[in-house]
Every structure is written in C-alpha cells, then in structure tokens.
Design a protein around this motif. Structure first.
Motif, short mmCIF file in Angstrom:
data_model
loop_
_atom_site.label_atom_id
_atom_site.label_comp_id
_atom_site.label_asym_id
_atom_site.label_seq_id
_atom_site.Cartn_x
_atom_site.Cartn_y
_atom_site.Cartn_z
N ASP A 192 0.78 -1.06 -0.09
CA ASP A 192 0.07 0.05 -0.03
C ASP A 192 0.87 1.30 -0.03
OD1 ASP A 192 -1.97 -1.53 0.21
OD2 ASP A 192 -2.45 -1.46 2.38
N GLN A 193 2.05 0.93 -0.02
CA GLN A 193 3.05 2.13 0.23
C GLN A 193 3.39 2.57 -1.38
OE1 GLN A 193 3.72 3.60 3.30
NE2 GLN A 193 2.49 1.95 3.81
N GLU A 194 3.95 4.10 -1.34
CA GLU A 194 4.22 4.56 -2.64
C GLU A 194 5.69 4.20 -3.19
OE1 GLU A 194 4.64 8.85 -2.37
OE2 GLU A 194 2.54 9.15 -1.77
N TRP A 195 6.29 3.48 -2.25
CA TRP A 195 7.68 3.11 -2.49
C TRP A 195 7.86 1.45 -2.50
CZ3 TRP A 195 8.73 0.31 2.05
CH2 TRP A 195 8.30 0.70 3.14
N ASN A 196 6.60 0.90 -2.72
CA ASN A 196 6.21 -0.46 -2.51
C ASN A 196 7.49 -1.31 -3.45
OD1 ASN A 196 5.38 -0.22 -5.24
ND2 ASN A 196 3.15 -0.88 -4.67
N THR A 197 7.96 -0.90 -4.56
CA THR A 197 8.88 -1.60 -5.61
C THR A 197 10.06 -1.79 -4.79
OG1 THR A 197 7.67 -0.68 -7.33
CG2 THR A 197 10.04 -1.79 -7.79
N ILE A 198 10.61 -0.71 -4.39
CA ILE A 198 11.70 -0.78 -3.37
C ILE A 198 11.81 -1.37 -2.26
CG2 ILE A 198 13.23 0.61 -2.09
CD1 ILE A 198 12.72 2.92 -3.83
N GLY A 199 10.64 -1.45 -1.74
CA GLY A 199 10.29 -2.43 -0.32
C GLY A 199 10.35 -3.72 -0.84
N TRP A 200 9.72 -4.20 -1.94
CA TRP A 200 9.64 -5.57 -2.51
C TRP A 200 11.02 -6.13 -2.67
CZ3 TRP A 200 4.95 -4.48 -5.87
CH2 TRP A 200 3.74 -4.53 -5.27
N ILE A 201 11.61 -5.41 -3.25
CA ILE A 201 12.84 -5.70 -3.44
C ILE A 201 14.04 -5.96 -2.37
CG2 ILE A 201 15.28 -4.99 -4.63
CD1 ILE A 201 13.39 -3.47 -7.00
N ALA A 202 13.77 -4.97 -1.40
CA ALA A 202 14.45 -5.09 0.03
C ALA A 202 14.23 -6.25 0.60
CB ALA A 202 14.28 -3.79 0.72
N ILE A 203 12.68 -6.55 0.77
CA ILE A 203 12.48 -7.79 1.31
C ILE A 203 12.88 -9.09 0.59
CG2 ILE A 203 10.16 -8.88 2.05
CD1 ILE A 203 9.01 -6.09 2.45
N GLY A 204 12.70 -9.05 -0.44
CA GLY A 204 13.27 -10.33 -1.52
C GLY A 204 14.66 -10.50 -1.02
N SER A 205 15.50 -9.55 -1.08
CA SER A 205 16.95 -9.71 -1.14
C SER A 205 17.22 -10.07 0.37
CB SER A 205 17.64 -8.16 -1.37
OG SER A 205 17.49 -7.94 -2.53
N ILE A 206 16.72 -9.42 1.55
CA ILE A 206 16.85 -9.89 2.84
C ILE A 206 16.35 -11.33 2.91
CG2 ILE A 206 16.25 -9.37 5.15
CD1 ILE A 206 16.43 -6.46 4.50
N GLY A 207 15.28 -11.57 2.59
CA GLY A 207 14.71 -13.13 2.56
C GLY A 207 15.55 -14.02 1.80
N VAL A 208 16.24 -13.70 0.61
CA VAL A 208 16.98 -14.57 -0.10
C VAL A 208 18.31 -14.86 0.76
CG1 VAL A 208 18.25 -15.00 -1.80
CG2 VAL A 208 16.02 -14.49 -2.27
N ILE A 209 18.93 -14.05 1.24
CA ILE A 209 20.33 -14.04 1.96
C ILE A 209 19.86 -14.94 3.52
CG2 ILE A 209 21.88 -12.72 3.25
CD1 ILE A 209 21.43 -10.45 1.32
N LEU A 210 18.79 -14.59 4.14
CA LEU A 210 18.47 -15.18 5.06
C LEU A 210 18.04 -16.82 5.16
CD1 LEU A 210 16.58 -12.55 7.40
CD2 LEU A 210 18.94 -13.32 7.82
N ILE A 211 17.50 -16.98 3.94
CA ILE A 211 17.22 -18.31 3.56
C ILE A 211 18.50 -19.10 3.18
CG2 ILE A 211 16.02 -19.64 1.75
CD1 ILE A 211 13.76 -17.73 1.86
#
Length: 178
Positions: free
Chosen positions: A48-67
C-alpha cells in the motif's frame, strides 16, 4: 540416495548408509518458515506504500540472504554428511567445500557403544562411539536408529572375524588330573 559405488573396493558392499538425524535440520526449517511468513507479511504491508517496488526488492533480497544462510547452508551440510557401514569398514564423510573423512577397517575396531538421552530416544537417534586401535574413541553424533546401527555393525564385525581367524575345537573330554 545411496553412497557412490566408485568409493568402494571390488568386493565391498554397503550395509548401512545414514545421514545425520533430521533433528539437525529442524531449526533451519523453522527459520525458513518464519522467514517466508515475515516476507509475506512485509510484502503485504509494503504493497500500500508509494515505494512498494523498493520495499519488495529489499524484502526479497533480505529474505533470500536469510534463507541461504539459515536454511540452505545447514541443509546442504546435512545432506552431504554420510555415515556408512560396509562389509569391510566404517566410513564417515562430511562437508561440501571443505571435505573431511574417516575410515575405520572393521578388523581394527575394539568396541562399539551407543548413548542416547531421553530426547534422542524419543526422536530415534543417538551417539555411536567406536573405539579402535587409535588413541581416542571416535564419536558420531545424531546417528538415526543408533541401536540398530550398533547391532548391524557388531554383526559385520562378527562375520568378518569368522573368515580371518581360526579357533580350533577344544576337546570335550575332561582332563585327567594326575
């Protein structure tokens, strides 16, 4: 997955092949599920945020590193650990990049024992301790069905001994005392 046949001698065959018990990957699996849940929650929050693309990239990157760090590395380590009993030796192999291995010929084994705590008994695993001609005992932790492996190892040692030693039959007649 069986142990590679090219690692065995001509007359050698695998009797037992085990990985470490699945309890070794229990907490990494829990971490994987928590990372996925946090990633989904974070993606829904960011959508729901204006910066959702950057947020999804950050969440995905952190998630992949943690996995990779918390699940994939322990899973590959678990998958690449082999405890193998053949008709000639006991083998232990562990590691992916830095590989270590131990081979113990059955005829060099002096004693075999096992230990397991209440938790290990409930989960069906334990520690196998093999004493050989070396200075100190070798300990193999988290062996699944440790009592069964212990019994099969003794059986292989006994079968090997029958072919290597000759025990003459003693006379069944009592000795005369003079």
């Amino acid at each position: 997955m069986g142990y590679p046949e090219n690692m065995l001698t001509n007359d050698e065959h695998v009797v037992v092949h085990k990985h470490s018990h699945w309890k070794m990957i229990f907490w990494p699996t829990v971490a994987l599920l928590l990372i996925i849940a946090a990633g989904v929650f974070g993606a829904l929050y960011v959508s729901d945020q204006e910066w959702n693309t950057i947020g999804w990239i950050a969440i995905g990157s952190i998630g992949v590193i943690l996995i990779i760090w918390l699940f994939l590395v322990p899973f590959i380590r678990w998958q690449s650990t082999h405890f193998v009993v053949t008709n000639e030796r006991v083998m232990y192999r562990a590691g992916v990049l830095h590989r270590t291995g131990v081979d113990i010929p059955l005829n060099r084994i002096n004693s075999v024992r096992f230990e397991h705590s209440l938790t290990d008994r409930i989960l069906g695993c334990g520690t196998l301790i093999i004493e050989s001609a070396s200075d100190e005992a070798l300990t193999f932790d988290d062996v699944p069905q440790v009592e069964r492996v212990h019994g099969m190892l003794y059986q292989q040692i006994d079968e090997g001994d029958q072919g290597n030693f000759y025990y003459p039959q003693r006379s069944q007649q009592p000795r005369r005392s003079e």
